[in-house]
Design an enzyme around this catalytic site. Sequence first.
Site, PDB file in Angstrom:
ATOM      1  N   CYS A  44       0.848  -1.200   0.000  1.00 19.22           N
ATOM      2  CA  CYS A  44       0.000   0.000   0.000  1.00 19.22           C
ATOM      3  C   CYS A  44       0.880   1.246   0.000  1.00 19.22           C
ATOM      4  O   CYS A  44       1.696   1.444   0.904  1.00 19.22           O
ATOM      5  CB  CYS A  44      -0.928   0.005   1.207  1.00 19.22           C
ATOM      6  SG  CYS A  44      -1.816   1.562   1.410  1.00 19.22           S
ATOM      7  N   CYS A  62       0.440   3.428   3.177  1.00 12.86           N
ATOM      8  CA  CYS A  62       1.065   2.792   4.353  1.00 12.86           C
ATOM      9  C   CYS A  62       2.569   3.054   4.314  1.00 12.86           C
ATOM     10  O   CYS A  62       3.182   3.387   5.338  1.00 12.86           O
ATOM     11  CB  CYS A  62       0.799   1.291   4.383  1.00 12.86           C
ATOM     12  SG  CYS A  62      -0.857   0.826   4.932  1.00 12.86           S
ATOM     13  N   ASP A 115      -0.127  16.768  -1.441  1.00 12.40           N
ATOM     14  CA  ASP A 115      -0.425  15.947  -2.619  1.00 12.40           C
ATOM     15  C   ASP A 115       0.625  16.205  -3.696  1.00 12.40           C
ATOM     16  O   ASP A 115       1.028  17.340  -3.937  1.00 12.40           O
ATOM     17  CB  ASP A 115      -1.825  16.279  -3.147  1.00 12.40           C
ATOM     18  CG  ASP A 115      -2.354  15.208  -4.076  1.00 12.40           C
ATOM     19  OD1 ASP A 115      -3.291  14.491  -3.685  1.00 12.40           O
ATOM     20  OD2 ASP A 115      -1.810  15.079  -5.196  1.00 12.40           O
ATOM     21  N   HIS A 156      -4.187   0.890   8.242  1.00 12.62           N
ATOM     22  CA  HIS A 156      -4.770   0.727   6.912  1.00 12.62           C
ATOM     23  C   HIS A 156      -6.281   0.549   7.004  1.00 12.62           C
ATOM     24  O   HIS A 156      -6.769  -0.429   7.543  1.00 12.62           O
ATOM     25  CB  HIS A 156      -4.140  -0.461   6.178  1.00 12.62           C
ATOM     26  CG  HIS A 156      -4.625  -0.542   4.763  1.00 12.62           C
ATOM     27  ND1 HIS A 156      -4.048   0.178   3.745  1.00 12.62           N
ATOM     28  CD2 HIS A 156      -5.674  -1.206   4.212  1.00 12.62           C
ATOM     29  CE1 HIS A 156      -4.711  -0.057   2.615  1.00 12.62           C
ATOM     30  NE2 HIS A 156      -5.705  -0.896   2.877  1.00 12.62           N
ATOM     31  N   ASN A 195     -12.666  10.371  -1.839  1.00 18.17           N
ATOM     32  CA  ASN A 195     -13.227   9.554  -2.908  1.00 18.17           C
ATOM     33  C   ASN A 195     -13.285   8.106  -2.435  1.00 18.17           C
ATOM     34  O   ASN A 195     -12.325   7.606  -1.852  1.00 18.17           O
ATOM     35  CB  ASN A 195     -12.362   9.673  -4.170  1.00 18.17           C
ATOM     36  CG  ASN A 195     -12.298  11.101  -4.675  1.00 18.17           C
ATOM     37  OD1 ASN A 195     -13.309  11.796  -4.701  1.00 18.17           O
ATOM     38  ND2 ASN A 195     -11.116  11.553  -5.070  1.00 18.17           N
ATOM     39  N   GLY A 231     -13.507   7.861  -8.242  1.00 18.33           N
ATOM     40  CA  GLY A 231     -12.168   8.361  -8.555  1.00 18.33           C
ATOM     41  C   GLY A 231     -11.115   8.060  -7.510  1.00 18.33           C
ATOM     42  O   GLY A 231     -10.077   8.727  -7.464  1.00 18.33           O
ATOM     43  N   HIS A 287      -6.318   3.471   0.277  1.00 16.35           N
ATOM     44  CA  HIS A 287      -6.050   3.697   1.702  1.00 16.35           C
ATOM     45  C   HIS A 287      -6.783   4.990   2.033  1.00 16.35           C
ATOM     46  O   HIS A 287      -6.535   6.025   1.388  1.00 16.35           O
ATOM     47  CB  HIS A 287      -4.533   3.821   1.933  1.00 16.35           C
ATOM     48  CG  HIS A 287      -4.100   4.066   3.354  1.00 16.35           C
ATOM     49  ND1 HIS A 287      -3.161   3.273   4.002  1.00 16.35           N
ATOM     50  CD2 HIS A 287      -4.450   5.028   4.248  1.00 16.35           C
ATOM     51  CE1 HIS A 287      -2.961   3.729   5.230  1.00 16.35           C
ATOM     52  NE2 HIS A 287      -3.726   4.799   5.405  1.00 16.35           N
ATOM     53  N   HIS A 342      -8.127   8.403   2.722  1.00 20.66           N
ATOM     54  CA  HIS A 342      -7.440   9.692   2.796  1.00 20.66           C
ATOM     55  C   HIS A 342      -8.451  10.808   2.573  1.00 20.66           C
ATOM     56  O   HIS A 342      -9.418  10.661   1.826  1.00 20.66           O
ATOM     57  CB  HIS A 342      -6.297   9.796   1.780  1.00 20.66           C
ATOM     58  CG  HIS A 342      -6.685   9.454   0.381  1.00 20.66           C
ATOM     59  ND1 HIS A 342      -6.819   8.163  -0.065  1.00 20.66           N
ATOM     60  CD2 HIS A 342      -6.960  10.246  -0.684  1.00 20.66           C
ATOM     61  CE1 HIS A 342      -7.159   8.167  -1.343  1.00 20.66           C
ATOM     62  NE2 HIS A 342      -7.265   9.421  -1.742  1.00 20.66           N
ATOM     63  N   HIS A 346      -8.657  14.550   1.220  1.00 20.04           N
ATOM     64  CA  HIS A 346      -8.041  15.677   0.516  1.00 20.04           C
ATOM     65  C   HIS A 346      -8.475  16.958   1.220  1.00 20.04           C
ATOM     66  O   HIS A 346      -9.672  17.147   1.494  1.00 20.04           O
ATOM     67  CB  HIS A 346      -8.547  15.770  -0.925  1.00 20.04           C
ATOM     68  CG  HIS A 346      -8.217  14.606  -1.811  1.00 20.04           C
ATOM     69  ND1 HIS A 346      -7.195  14.653  -2.738  1.00 20.04           N
ATOM     70  CD2 HIS A 346      -8.775  13.382  -1.946  1.00 20.04           C
ATOM     71  CE1 HIS A 346      -7.160  13.502  -3.410  1.00 20.04           C
ATOM     72  NE2 HIS A 346      -8.106  12.709  -2.946  1.00 20.04           N
TER      73      HIS A 346
END
Length: 111
Positions: free
Chosen positions: A3, A6, A29, A45, A84, A90, A95, A97, A99
């Site tokens: 991952c 990770c 990002d 995870h 997402n 998308g 994992h 997250h 944004h």
Amino acid sequence: MDCLFCAIAKGEIPSKKVYEDEQVYAFYDIAPAAPVHFLVIPKTHIESCGAITPENSAVVAHCFEVIAQCAKELGFTDFRVVSNCGDQAGQSVKHLHFHVLSGRDMTWPPG
Ligand code: AMP
């Protein structure tokens, strides 16, 4: 398990850190979609928002505390948080997250 996030959380793959504690890691990002664009992830995870359960949701609440704290420290008040979930939405990295996007006008609905 292989991952990307990770590995980033463990420091095995370099990233530009915004914030870190025992549970959460935040980093910029690599392909920013706004003047400010970073990702907040749990170090454990969790595949996506669709895998949040009563057993693991405390870290999700903590992610949002971290988001609010980072916004204050980085000096912005207006921002968007996006997660997402799944291919159709998308999600390219499986994992969980969040944004965090800021620094420009945003439209609704998102594409
Ligand atoms: P999503 O498409 O919602 O799963 O978001 C994954 C995000 O991870 C995208 O915005 C990518 O630009 C970002 N990303 C992919 N690889 C890296 C990396 N090595 N460092 C920082 N961000 C990354």
